[in-house]
Write an enzyme that holds these catalytic residues in place. Structure first.
Site, short mmCIF file in Angstrom:
data_model
loop_
_atom_site.label_atom_id
_atom_site.label_comp_id
_atom_site.label_asym_id
_atom_site.label_seq_id
_atom_site.Cartn_x
_atom_site.Cartn_y
_atom_site.Cartn_z
NE ARG A 59 -3.87 0.30 0.38
CZ ARG A 59 -4.68 -0.03 -0.65
NH1 ARG A 59 -4.54 0.57 -1.83
NH2 ARG A 59 -5.61 -0.95 -0.52
CG HIS A 154 -2.18 3.08 -8.34
ND1 HIS A 154 -2.15 3.88 -7.23
CD2 HIS A 154 -3.43 2.57 -8.40
CE1 HIS A 154 -3.34 3.85 -6.65
NE2 HIS A 154 -4.13 3.06 -7.34
CD GLU A 254 -4.21 5.78 -9.64
OE1 GLU A 254 -4.59 4.85 -10.37
OE2 GLU A 254 -4.84 6.14 -8.63
#
Ligand SMILES: O=P(O)(O)OC[C@H]1O[C@H](O)[C@H](O)[C@@H](O)[C@@H]1O
Length: 278
Positions: A59, A154, A254
């Protein structure tokens, strides 16, 4: 300096340090999860409670979303494809000079990938660690039939506080609002006062992220789409590996080939998505 290191559970990553920056890249996903220029604050955000576990996406940093961005029509398949949770091969690194290091990672089809995406491919990510961070994601079609990909680098950018953030470079651009699935057109700069999840199209200039004390430029090549995302309060509570106030400290910009910008790649042909962050 380039070193192969691992967390206590055996999760491997490459650590790079040169005279301009330091970085860490996991072999799973060829996922860069730290990039910091000498004497500056970190550019990439990484969740304090991110997992570094095989099969679970990190993450933060820069997940490689490939060969599809977002949901797959088949709901049993993972969001954002399988590249970010696959083990890549570290092909090698080149210390070009004392301030610039390039690294190459590679992923190819396997029995497992063919089961969920029935194409032969070569996916290569070249990462350049210097005063700028450059990522070049090259897809080569090794099959005898054409395939279509959507994808994104991303990037989670670390910010002082989301209320200080302004994004420019997208004025008058059409976007798909992923919260309402409506097509809209951007008016002026982007600010954050609620959840934002948008796929901008027709992008032809650099995107600029302005924070309290710094400016970050994002220049994409072979891409005309970009996703701007901040989950805000409620979605953060539903997300994996995020503390409840995490949304205050990052924004995702992104670099993509998504929705109308998805690409068809013919046999033996390649497509390279490039992002430069400076
Ligand atoms: O939780 P993940 O699968 O990593 O996805 C994180 C986010 O990725 C993109 O930005 C999408 O537009 C969001 O809708 C999604 O929530």
């Amino acid at each position: 300096m380039i070193r192969v290191r691992e967390f206590p559970n055996g999760f491997e990553y490459i650590e790079i340090q040169n005279s301009s920056a330091k970085a860490k890249i996991a072999l799973q996903g060829a996922h860069i999860f730290e990039y910091q220029r000498v004497g500056e604050e970190a550019i990439l955000w990484l969740s304090e409670i991110s997992d570094f576990e095989q099969g679970r996406a990190i993450r933060g940093g820069v997940p490689v979303c490939w060969p599809w961005f977002g949901f797959n029509e088949d709901k049993n398949l993972p969001q954002h494809g399988f590249a970010r949770t696959s083990m890549w091969e570290f092909v090698g690194a080149n210390e070009v000079n004392e301030s610039k290091t390039t690294l190459l990672f590679r992923l190819t089809n396997s029995e497992q990938t063919l089961k969920i995406w029935n194409y032969k491919f070569l996916l290569e990510l070249q990462i350049t660690i210097s005063k700028e961070l450059k990522m070049e994601l090259k897809t080569t079609n090794l099959d005898d039939k054409a395939f279509k990909i959507s994808q994104a680098l991303h990037t989670y950018f670390s910010v002082s506080h989301i209320s200080e953030v302004t994004i420019s470079g997208l004025d008058k651009k059409p976007y798909l609002d992923a919260l309402s699935w409506q097509k809209e057109v951007q008016g002026g700069n982007i600010y954050f006062e609620e959840e934002v999840d948008r796929v901008y199209q027709e992008i032809d200039e650099k995107i600029v992220l302005r924070d309290k004390n710094r400016e970050i430029n994002i220049k994409n090549k072979n891409s005309s789409s970009a996703v701007i995302w901040n989950p805000w309060i409620e979605k953060t509570l539903r997300m994996s590996a995020m503390k409840e106030d995490a949304y205050k400290y990052f924004v995702c910009i992104e670099s993509a080939n998504a929705f109308d910008d998805a690409r068809v790649i013919e046999p033996k042909q390649s497509h390279t998505l490039i992002v430069q962050i400076f």
